[in-house]
Design a protein around this motif. Structure first.
Motif, PDB file in Angstrom:
ATOM      1  N   GLU A  48      69.278  22.230  45.098  1.00 39.49           N
ATOM      2  CA  GLU A  48      69.361  22.468  45.257  1.00 39.49           C
ATOM      3  C   GLU A  48      70.644  21.746  46.442  1.00 39.49           C
ATOM      4  N   GLY A  49      71.053  20.728  46.023  1.00 37.32           N
ATOM      5  CA  GLY A  49      72.372  20.260  46.950  1.00 37.32           C
ATOM      6  C   GLY A  49      73.297  21.016  46.527  1.00 37.32           C
ATOM      7  N   VAL A  50      73.724  21.501  45.015  1.00 35.78           N
ATOM      8  CA  VAL A  50      74.642  22.107  44.289  1.00 35.78           C
ATOM      9  C   VAL A  50      74.681  23.344  44.571  1.00 35.78           C
ATOM     10  N   ALA A  51      73.478  24.161  45.188  1.00 37.45           N
ATOM     11  CA  ALA A  51      73.058  26.132  45.485  1.00 37.45           C
ATOM     12  C   ALA A  51      73.880  25.584  46.477  1.00 37.45           C
ATOM     13  N   THR A  52      74.010  24.775  47.792  1.00 38.11           N
ATOM     14  CA  THR A  52      73.983  24.632  49.303  1.00 38.11           C
ATOM     15  C   THR A  52      75.638  24.628  48.783  1.00 38.11           C
ATOM     16  N   LEU A 392      81.319  18.779  43.478  1.00 40.72           N
ATOM     17  CA  LEU A 392      81.812  19.690  42.402  1.00 40.72           C
ATOM     18  C   LEU A 392      80.467  20.269  43.050  1.00 40.72           C
ATOM     19  N   PRO A 393      79.589  20.703  43.713  1.00 46.80           N
ATOM     20  CA  PRO A 393      79.059  21.530  43.944  1.00 46.80           C
ATOM     21  C   PRO A 393      80.234  22.940  44.797  1.00 46.80           C
ATOM     22  N   ASN A 394      81.190  22.773  45.801  1.00 48.99           N
ATOM     23  CA  ASN A 394      81.833  22.901  46.768  1.00 48.99           C
ATOM     24  C   ASN A 394      83.055  24.051  45.105  1.00 48.99           C
ATOM     25  N   ALA A 395      83.541  22.621  44.174  1.00 50.39           N
ATOM     26  CA  ALA A 395      83.960  23.816  43.257  1.00 50.39           C
ATOM     27  C   ALA A 395      83.187  24.555  42.465  1.00 50.39           C
ATOM     28  N   VAL A 396      82.091  24.693  42.267  1.00 50.59           N
ATOM     29  CA  VAL A 396      81.399  25.969  41.642  1.00 50.59           C
ATOM     30  C   VAL A 396      81.872  27.242  42.740  1.00 50.59           C
ATOM     31  N   GLY A 397      81.778  26.884  43.865  1.00 52.65           N
ATOM     32  CA  GLY A 397      81.397  28.153  44.760  1.00 52.65           C
ATOM     33  C   GLY A 397      83.317  28.385  44.946  1.00 52.65           C
ATOM     34  N   ALA A 398      83.067  27.908  44.505  1.00 50.85           N
ATOM     35  CA  ALA A 398      85.537  28.607  45.060  1.00 50.85           C
ATOM     36  C   ALA A 398      85.561  28.229  44.086  1.00 50.85           C
ATOM     37  N   ALA A 399      85.500  28.486  42.225  1.00 51.16           N
ATOM     38  CA  ALA A 399      85.843  29.284  40.989  1.00 51.16           C
ATOM     39  C   ALA A 399      85.021  29.837  40.925  1.00 51.16           C
ATOM     40  N   ILE A 400      83.786  30.653  41.752  1.00 52.66           N
ATOM     41  CA  ILE A 400      82.872  31.989  42.032  1.00 52.66           C
ATOM     42  C   ILE A 400      84.455  32.693  42.936  1.00 52.66           C
ATOM     43  N   ALA A 401      84.433  32.468  43.570  1.00 54.18           N
ATOM     44  CA  ALA A 401      85.148  32.956  44.992  1.00 54.18           C
ATOM     45  C   ALA A 401      86.066  33.664  44.363  1.00 54.18           C
ATOM     46  N   CYS A 402      87.001  32.692  43.479  1.00 55.20           N
ATOM     47  CA  CYS A 402      88.732  33.182  43.164  1.00 55.20           C
ATOM     48  C   CYS A 402      88.331  32.720  41.864  1.00 55.20           C
ATOM     49  N   PRO A 403      87.950  33.502  41.141  1.00 58.34           N
ATOM     50  CA  PRO A 403      87.820  33.415  39.699  1.00 58.34           C
ATOM     51  C   PRO A 403      89.884  32.904  38.852  1.00 58.34           C
ATOM     52  N   ALA A 416      80.194  11.492  42.722  1.00 56.23           N
ATOM     53  CA  ALA A 416      80.174  12.389  41.855  1.00 56.23           C
ATOM     54  C   ALA A 416      78.724  12.599  41.140  1.00 56.23           C
ATOM     55  N   MET A 417      77.677  11.251  41.225  1.00 57.34           N
ATOM     56  CA  MET A 417      76.389  10.909  41.314  1.00 57.34           C
ATOM     57  C   MET A 417      76.009  11.923  42.509  1.00 57.34           C
ATOM     58  N   TYR A 418      75.763  12.101  43.575  1.00 58.83           N
ATOM     59  CA  TYR A 418      74.565  12.869  44.211  1.00 58.83           C
ATOM     60  C   TYR A 418      74.385  14.176  43.574  1.00 58.83           C
ATOM     61  N   THR A 419      75.237  14.811  42.807  1.00 63.58           N
ATOM     62  CA  THR A 419      75.340  16.216  42.591  1.00 63.58           C
ATOM     63  C   THR A 419      75.863  16.467  41.048  1.00 63.58           C
ATOM     64  N   CYS A 420      75.907  16.015  40.698  1.00 68.52           N
ATOM     65  CA  CYS A 420      76.758  15.899  38.936  1.00 68.52           C
ATOM     66  C   CYS A 420      75.782  16.827  38.080  1.00 68.52           C
ATOM     67  N   GLN A 421      74.918  17.441  38.380  1.00 66.37           N
ATOM     68  CA  GLN A 421      74.288  18.571  38.271  1.00 66.37           C
ATOM     69  C   GLN A 421      74.924  20.064  37.997  1.00 66.37           C
ATOM     70  N   ALA A 422      76.015  20.197  39.368  1.00 63.18           N
ATOM     71  CA  ALA A 422      77.354  21.323  39.009  1.00 63.18           C
ATOM     72  C   ALA A 422      77.686  21.647  37.676  1.00 63.18           C
ATOM     73  N   ARG A 430      80.638  29.569  33.015  1.00 64.45           N
ATOM     74  CA  ARG A 430      82.175  29.555  32.436  1.00 64.45           C
ATOM     75  C   ARG A 430      83.815  29.260  33.338  1.00 64.45           C
ATOM     76  N   LEU A 431      83.133  27.878  34.409  1.00 63.15           N
ATOM     77  CA  LEU A 431      84.409  28.188  35.590  1.00 63.15           C
ATOM     78  C   LEU A 431      85.807  27.288  34.964  1.00 63.15           C
ATOM     79  N   ASN A 432      86.844  27.601  35.852  1.00 66.81           N
ATOM     80  CA  ASN A 432      88.055  27.283  35.317  1.00 66.81           C
ATOM     81  C   ASN A 432      87.553  26.443  36.717  1.00 66.81           C
ATOM     82  N   VAL A 433      87.426  25.063  36.553  1.00 63.58           N
ATOM     83  CA  VAL A 433      87.555  23.930  36.906  1.00 63.58           C
ATOM     84  C   VAL A 433      87.650  22.986  36.182  1.00 63.58           C
ATOM     85  N   THR A 434      88.702  21.927  36.568  1.00 60.21           N
ATOM     86  CA  THR A 434      88.675  20.068  36.333  1.00 60.21           C
ATOM     87  C   THR A 434      88.135  19.283  37.291  1.00 60.21           C
ATOM     88  N   ALA A 435      86.985  18.815  36.715  1.00 57.67           N
ATOM     89  CA  ALA A 435      86.677  17.716  37.634  1.00 57.67           C
ATOM     90  C   ALA A 435      87.329  16.115  37.385  1.00 57.67           C
TER      91      ALA A 435
END
Ligand SMILES: Cc1ncc(C[n+]2csc(CCOP(=O)(O)OP(=O)(O)O)c2C)c(N)n1
Ligand SMILES: [Mg+2]
Length: 552
Positions: A48-52, A392-403, A416-422, A430-435
């Motif tokens: 859920e920390g990834v969703a939020t 990492l969760p923010n990156a998921v959302g930002a990449a979906i907002a701005c593909p 990173a270990m708190y929410t690495c499930q992101a 298939r998000l364009n994210v570089t972590a």
């Protein structure tokens, strides 16, 4: 129409396009209704920390809320830290939290808990348990209106399973978003007078005042009146880079922030809070505003920062002034054994146009701002509420907002270990994210804090072990690969640059594990607390030079 279907149609009609989910049994009717609504994208997250955090990152970049779908009080609780970051950043988020059917509540079944109490901490402005299928959509539009109010906030709508499955749902439209007020004449006059009074004045910009139109108006005022521009310590979204005004960010370390604010007679807040110390320290002040400084509010977070700055610029005759703009400038390509500074340098060297840069690098990112100041223009998202596990969760959302924009998330190994499930969601979508994970095998900043709080002089092995990640050392490449993300490890600057170039040139998510020594390790760690303590007794010019050296 059942409640769930009507609710989803209401969300889509209101312009909500994405729902970050982690469902359970009480949300099954909502899940089942998803396929009937092509306008709502559903993105599964594995925590859920990834969703939020994804909803937070999405809204920062899209300028409108996404929904989350969470499972009862426990699911919401798991997502709390990143909702806290959203709340502090005034980011609109709509939580939909499933609950037991109303008739099931008295049985106190295993998952029964007080969801409203969990929600209130992060969405004090709107928590509602919908009481009936007939009322559900009206509750939803009120929640949406609250989320995208002035300023944005987290709103929580609790959806009992029988309200969701019940028949008689009626979709309804939300009210139009409210228009923010502009600073009134009296405020403009008083602040213009203070700026002209001859004392030292500064504008402190935060929130919406860190976007281009407001930045330009503020920079004209600064150029015309010779005053200073500051940026709040943890901006929600800062537009920066070559060609954009560059306000000086207030430092995280209170001692350094005090150096920046020393001598200011008038501090003008523009969608920002008066600066306070991040933590309390024995014998130190929490309030960072100098004792004889007057604080003025040009625009509150509920007001229109850019229009208020325009009015102030007009009142000061600054409308035609030429703002100071940083020229394009990139650091040279780094070489040799990798360090955190060299990673920041490489990012500055290679940052693509219109990148979204997410900074949760903690100690490893000390030089990120300086190294990217003249890079092509980009957006910077930071840790607004200090609750780690955001990047990492923010990156998921930002990449979906701005593909169409590259997203770079810089994150400490501990964070990173708190929410690495992101990473899994990045791969699936298939998000364009570089972590970029800084593996320094440490909660490094806490070692500095241990010294700063003035706890026992020599921490023992038990104390040190609470801040150390060496045993075992984390293998982020294998973690990433296990979640379907391409990964590379670098311990030289050459290898890092190669990996970064590759990641930026190839679509989909990539993780680069940067193996680095602690940026504030060894002698620096011992010297820093000593220097911070000594600062107030040094001459002002030396203080300022040291501030620039430690946190440029
Ligand atoms: C939710 C939450 N839990 C714990 C903390 C306390 N905390 C702050 S920084 C930190 C460690 C950060 O380590 P890392 O990301 O590796 O960065 P480094 O200090 O090594 O640069 C911790 C545990 C926090 N800020 N938020
Ligand atoms: Mg670390």
């Amino acid at each position: 129409m059942n409640g769930a279907r009507a609710l989803i149609k209401t969300l889509a009609d209101a312009g909500i396009e994405v729902c970050f989910t982690n469902p359970g049994t009480s949300e099954m009717h909502f899940v089942a209704a998803l396929d009937a609504e092509p306008r709502l994208r559903a993105v599964l997250t594995l925590f859920e920390g990834v969703a939020t955090g994804a909803a937070d990152g999405y809204a920062r970049m899209a300028g409108k809320p996404a929904a989350t779908l969470l499972h009862l009080g426990c699911g919401l609780g798991n997502g709390l830290a990143n909702l806290h970051n959203a709340r502090k950043g005034k980011v609109p988020v709509l939580n939909i939290v499933g609950d037991h059917a109303t008739f099931h509540v008295p049985f106190d079944a295993q998952l029964q808990s007080d969801i409203e109490t969990v929600a209130r901490n992060v969405s004090p402005g709107f928590v509602r348990t919908s009481g009936s299928t007939a009322a559900l959509c009206q509750d939803a539009v009120e929640a949406i209106a609250a989320a995208r109010g002035l300023p944005g906030q987290v709103a929580t709508l609790i959806l009992p399973a029988d309200v969701s499955w019940g028949e008689g749902g009626t979709p309804c439209p939300p009210p139009p978003p409210p228009a923010p007020q502009v600073a009134d004449d009296a405020t403009i006059d008083a602040i213009a007078h203070a700026i002209r009074s001859g004392g030292k004045a500064a504008l402190l910009l935060g929130g919406q005042a860190l976007r281009e139109p407001a930045l330009l108006a503020a920079a004209k005022i600064a150029a015309h009146c010779g005053i200073k521009l500051f940026c709040e310590v943890f901006p929600t979204r800062l537009e920066r880079g070559a060609g954009l005004p560059a306000p000086e960010r207030i430092a995280y370390l209170a001692e350094l922030a005090s150096v920046q604010l020393a001598g200011i007679d008038h501090l003008v807040l523009v969608d920002a809070k008066a600066p306070v110390s991040f933590f309390a320290y024995p014998g130190k002040s929490s309030d960072l505003v100098p004792a004889d400084c007057t604080v003025h509010v040009l625009a509150s977070p509920a007001q229109d920062a850019a229009a208020s700055l325009d009015r102030l610029a007009a009142a000061l005759g600054a409308t035609q002034a030429t703002p100071a703009l940083p020229p394009p400038m990139r650091p040279a390509r780094p070489r040799g054994r990798l360090t955190a500074t060299k990673v920041c340098k490489a990012v500055g060297h290679l940052l693509p146009e219109r990148a979204i840069l997410i900074d949760e690098a903690i100690t490893s990112g000390l030089l990120l701002g300086a190294m990217t100041a003249g890079a092509p223009r980009h957006d910077l998202l930071t840790l607004t509420g200090g609750a780690i596990g955001q990047a990492l969760p923010n990156a998921v959302g930002a990449a979906i907002a701005c593909p169409d924009r590259p997203v770079l998330a810089l994150v400490g190994d501990g964070s990173a270990m708190y929410t690495c499930q992101a990473l899994w969601t990045m791969a699936r979508e298939r998000l364009n994210v570089t972590a970029i994970v800084f593996n320094n095998a440490s909660y490094s900043v806490l070692n500095v804090e241990l010294e700063r709080v003035g706890a026992d002089a020599a921490p023992g092995p038990k104390a040190r072990a609470q801040l150390d990640l060496h045993d075992p050392v984390l293998d982020f490449c294998r973690l990433a690969q296990g979640m379907g993300v391409h990964a590379a490890r670098a311990d030289t600057a050459e290898a890092f640059c190669k990996a970064l170039k590759y990641a930026l040139a190839n679509p989909g998510p990539h993780l680069i594990e940067a193996v680095v020594p602690e940026a504030l390790g060894g002698a620096r760690r011992r010297l820093l607390p000593w220097l911070l303590r000594a600062l107030p007794s040094l001459p002002p010019a030396l203080r300022r030079a040291l501030k620039r050296k430690i946190a440029p």
